[in-house]
Design an enzyme around this catalytic site. Structure first.
Site, PDB file in Angstrom:
ATOM      1  N   ASN A 126       0.865  -1.173   0.000  1.00  0.00           N
ATOM      2  CA  ASN A 126       0.000   0.000   0.000  1.00  0.00           C
ATOM      3  C   ASN A 126       0.909   1.232   0.000  1.00  0.00           C
ATOM      4  O   ASN A 126       1.490   1.564   1.029  1.00  0.00           O
ATOM      5  CB  ASN A 126      -0.894  -0.027   1.255  1.00  0.00           C
ATOM      6  CG  ASN A 126      -1.726   1.234   1.399  1.00  0.00           C
ATOM      7  OD1 ASN A 126      -1.771   2.072   0.500  1.00  0.00           O
ATOM      8  ND2 ASN A 126      -2.402   1.371   2.531  1.00  0.00           N
ATOM      9  N   TRP A 127       1.018   1.841  -1.158  1.00  0.00           N
ATOM     10  CA  TRP A 127       1.942   2.980  -1.294  1.00  0.00           C
ATOM     11  C   TRP A 127       1.385   4.251  -0.652  1.00  0.00           C
ATOM     12  O   TRP A 127       2.092   5.249  -0.569  1.00  0.00           O
ATOM     13  CB  TRP A 127       2.262   3.227  -2.778  1.00  0.00           C
ATOM     14  CG  TRP A 127       3.068   2.140  -3.424  1.00  0.00           C
ATOM     15  CD1 TRP A 127       3.476   0.958  -2.849  1.00  0.00           C
ATOM     16  CD2 TRP A 127       3.595   2.138  -4.755  1.00  0.00           C
ATOM     17  NE1 TRP A 127       4.209   0.225  -3.742  1.00  0.00           N
ATOM     18  CE2 TRP A 127       4.305   0.923  -4.922  1.00  0.00           C
ATOM     19  CE3 TRP A 127       3.526   3.032  -5.818  1.00  0.00           C
ATOM     20  CZ2 TRP A 127       4.942   0.591  -6.123  1.00  0.00           C
ATOM     21  CZ3 TRP A 127       4.163   2.696  -7.017  1.00  0.00           C
ATOM     22  CH2 TRP A 127       4.863   1.493  -7.156  1.00  0.00           C
ATOM     23  N   LYS A 128       0.121   4.215  -0.268  1.00  0.00           N
ATOM     24  CA  LYS A 128      -0.533   5.393   0.318  1.00  0.00           C
ATOM     25  C   LYS A 128      -0.317   6.609  -0.611  1.00  0.00           C
ATOM     26  O   LYS A 128      -0.186   6.428  -1.825  1.00  0.00           O
ATOM     27  CB  LYS A 128      -0.039   5.625   1.749  1.00  0.00           C
ATOM     28  CG  LYS A 128      -0.206   4.345   2.603  1.00  0.00           C
ATOM     29  CD  LYS A 128      -0.028   4.542   4.072  1.00  0.00           C
ATOM     30  CE  LYS A 128      -0.254   3.204   4.785  1.00  0.00           C
ATOM     31  NZ  LYS A 128      -0.116   3.299   6.237  1.00  0.00           N
ATOM     32  N   HIS A 138      -9.522   0.994   4.715  1.00  0.00           N
ATOM     33  CA  HIS A 138      -8.259   1.198   5.435  1.00  0.00           C
ATOM     34  C   HIS A 138      -8.504   2.098   6.652  1.00  0.00           C
ATOM     35  O   HIS A 138      -9.322   3.010   6.593  1.00  0.00           O
ATOM     36  CB  HIS A 138      -7.208   1.822   4.510  1.00  0.00           C
ATOM     37  CG  HIS A 138      -5.840   1.796   5.108  1.00  0.00           C
ATOM     38  ND1 HIS A 138      -5.423   2.738   6.015  1.00  0.00           N
ATOM     39  CD2 HIS A 138      -4.819   0.914   4.962  1.00  0.00           C
ATOM     40  CE1 HIS A 138      -4.181   2.438   6.398  1.00  0.00           C
ATOM     41  NE2 HIS A 138      -3.794   1.344   5.772  1.00  0.00           N
ATOM     42  N   GLU A 173      -6.893   4.481   7.803  1.00  0.00           N
ATOM     43  CA  GLU A 173      -6.708   5.916   7.564  1.00  0.00           C
ATOM     44  C   GLU A 173      -7.970   6.522   6.968  1.00  0.00           C
ATOM     45  O   GLU A 173      -8.325   7.672   7.249  1.00  0.00           O
ATOM     46  CB  GLU A 173      -5.470   6.139   6.669  1.00  0.00           C
ATOM     47  CG  GLU A 173      -4.192   5.932   7.469  1.00  0.00           C
ATOM     48  CD  GLU A 173      -3.018   5.388   6.693  1.00  0.00           C
ATOM     49  OE1 GLU A 173      -3.000   5.466   5.452  1.00  0.00           O
ATOM     50  OE2 GLU A 173      -2.094   4.857   7.351  1.00  0.00           O
ATOM     51  N   GLU A 193      -5.188  -4.910  10.526  1.00  0.00           N
ATOM     52  CA  GLU A 193      -4.204  -3.856  10.745  1.00  0.00           C
ATOM     53  C   GLU A 193      -4.524  -3.125  12.048  1.00  0.00           C
ATOM     54  O   GLU A 193      -5.365  -2.216  12.054  1.00  0.00           O
ATOM     55  CB  GLU A 193      -4.225  -2.854   9.582  1.00  0.00           C
ATOM     56  CG  GLU A 193      -3.835  -3.464   8.258  1.00  0.00           C
ATOM     57  CD  GLU A 193      -3.264  -2.434   7.295  1.00  0.00           C
ATOM     58  OE1 GLU A 193      -2.180  -2.675   6.759  1.00  0.00           O
ATOM     59  OE2 GLU A 193      -3.893  -1.367   7.106  1.00  0.00           O
ATOM     60  N   GLY A 243       2.601   2.477  10.789  1.00  0.00           N
ATOM     61  CA  GLY A 243       3.524   3.599  10.649  1.00  0.00           C
ATOM     62  C   GLY A 243       4.220   3.983  11.946  1.00  0.00           C
ATOM     63  O   GLY A 243       4.852   5.033  12.026  1.00  0.00           O
ATOM     64  N   SER A 295       3.602  -1.909  10.308  1.00  0.00           N
ATOM     65  CA  SER A 295       5.053  -1.938  10.553  1.00  0.00           C
ATOM     66  C   SER A 295       5.711  -3.261  10.163  1.00  0.00           C
ATOM     67  O   SER A 295       6.689  -3.678  10.782  1.00  0.00           O
ATOM     68  CB  SER A 295       5.359  -1.583  12.014  1.00  0.00           C
ATOM     69  OG  SER A 295       4.958  -0.247  12.282  1.00  0.00           O
ATOM     70  N   GLY A 351       2.993  -1.035   4.270  1.00  0.00           N
ATOM     71  CA  GLY A 351       3.001   0.387   3.941  1.00  0.00           C
ATOM     72  C   GLY A 351       4.413   0.855   3.636  1.00  0.00           C
ATOM     73  O   GLY A 351       4.947   0.642   2.542  1.00  0.00           O
ATOM     74  N   GLY A 352       5.053   1.457   4.623  1.00  0.00           N
ATOM     75  CA  GLY A 352       6.359   2.095   4.433  1.00  0.00           C
ATOM     76  C   GLY A 352       7.392   1.223   3.729  1.00  0.00           C
ATOM     77  O   GLY A 352       8.090   1.694   2.818  1.00  0.00           O
TER      78      GLY A 352
HETATM   79  P1  13P Z   1       3.111   0.567   7.652  1.00  0.00           P
HETATM   80  O1  13P Z   1       3.626  -0.735   7.084  1.00  0.00           O
HETATM   81  O2  13P Z   1       3.828   1.753   7.138  1.00  0.00           O
HETATM   82  O3  13P Z   1       3.002   0.497   9.154  1.00  0.00           O
HETATM   83  O4  13P Z   1       1.598   0.721   7.105  1.00  0.00           O
HETATM   84  C1  13P Z   1       0.736  -0.341   7.222  1.00  0.00           C
HETATM   85  C2  13P Z   1      -0.492  -0.048   6.440  1.00  0.00           C
HETATM   86  O5  13P Z   1      -1.279   0.801   6.790  1.00  0.00           O
HETATM   87  C3  13P Z   1      -0.706  -0.814   5.203  1.00  0.00           C
HETATM   88  O6  13P Z   1      -1.990  -0.616   4.705  1.00  0.00           O
END
Ligand code: 13P
Length: 266
Positions: A17-19, A107, A109, A179, A185, A225, A246-247
């Site tokens: 997930n590149w956000k 998600h 977020e 999640e 994050g 994470s 994510g990251g």
């Molecule tokens: P991180 O891996 O950056 O913690 O993000 C997780 C995430 O929200 C994937 O959708």
């Protein structure tokens, strides 16, 4: 018996997930790097399934870079309606036409920052399926809920509302991503045991809500994470089928180490 189980193991999936990161040019370059790593990896494309989920304006460039690699293209959100006066929104049919076969739904977020409710997430899941996309549906408790020992209650509520009314076949066409919001994050990854326990709650709830063998049939990813250093221990839990990253998905080498850990977990 062992062989039978091995044959029927749920597919492993690693999704990035590149956000809201990268431009089309940068995303195309990252996808090309990943395609090169995939082509050089003898374990690919057989296992696991790899899905990249960039922002909407990157879909075309990333899709082009992934062509022929075996990796799949996904989006990060969709609107539940088919079309109409919804400024700034994107329909599932538009995503499918742009080359997506997958889409992240609900998600945390979006739930936290855009106020998405369980009912909206349920509608989006159905819209994704209507338009031929596999929804990766996110669930998970906030830090406050975690600290108040409410993880199980929150997961049961989310899963019950979102999957209620789906047939076993319909449910099988969905992927769950657990999640925990406190792990996203933050660098605070859930322990493999915490992920396992949460995934078991989700499976038991799916059994109750959908019936049949839903709980055991659905792929459940862990997200929060995940990185090259902790992926293998998470995948060692048999209830953890993969990861939503994510990251660590924004850098080809680190993401590919997570893919390799999933492949090695069998
Ligand atoms: P991180 O891996 O950056 O913690 O993000 C997780 C995430 O929200 C994937 O959708």
């Amino acid at each position: 018996m062992t062989a039978l189980r091995a044959v029927s193991r749920r597919p492993r999936i690693v999704a990035g997930n590149w956000k809201m990161n990268r431009t089309a040019t940068e995303g195309g370059a990252l996808a090309r790097e990943l395609a090169a790593l995939s082509a050089a990896d003898p374990a690919m494309p057989a296992a696991p399934v790899v899905v990249l989920c960039p922002s909407f304006p990157l879909l075309e460039a990333v899709g082009r870079a992934l062509a022929g690699s075996g990796m799949r293209l996904g989006a990060q959100n969709l609107h539940a309606e088919t079309h109409g006066a919804f400024t700034g929104e994107v329909s599932g049919a538009m995503l499918a036409a742009a080359g997506c076969a997958w889409v992240i739904v609900g998600h945390s977020e979006r739930r936290q920052l855009m106020g998405e409710t369980d009912a909206q997430v349920a509608a989006k899941l159905r819209a994704a399926q209507r338009d031929g996309l596999v929804p990766i549906v996110c669930v998970g408790e906030t830090l406050a809920e975690y600290q108040a020992n409410r993880t199980e209650e929150v997961l049961v509520r989310q899963v019950t509302t979102v999957w209620h009314g789906l047939s076993l076949e319909g449910a099988r066409g969905t992927v769950v991503a657990y999640e925990p919001v406190w792990a996203i994050g933050t660098g605070k990854v859930a322990t493999p045991e915490q992920a396992r326990d949460a995934h078991r709650v989700i499976r038991a709830t799916l059994d109750r809500v959908v019936g049949g063998e839903a709980g055991g049939a659905l792929v459940i990813l862990y997200g929060g994470s995940v990185n090259a250093g902790n992926a293998a221990s998470l995948f060692a839990e048999s209830d953890v089928d993969g990861a939503l990253v994510g990251g660590a998905s924004l850098e080809a080498a680190s993401f590919w180490k997570i893919v390799a850990a999933a492949a090695a977990a069998g």
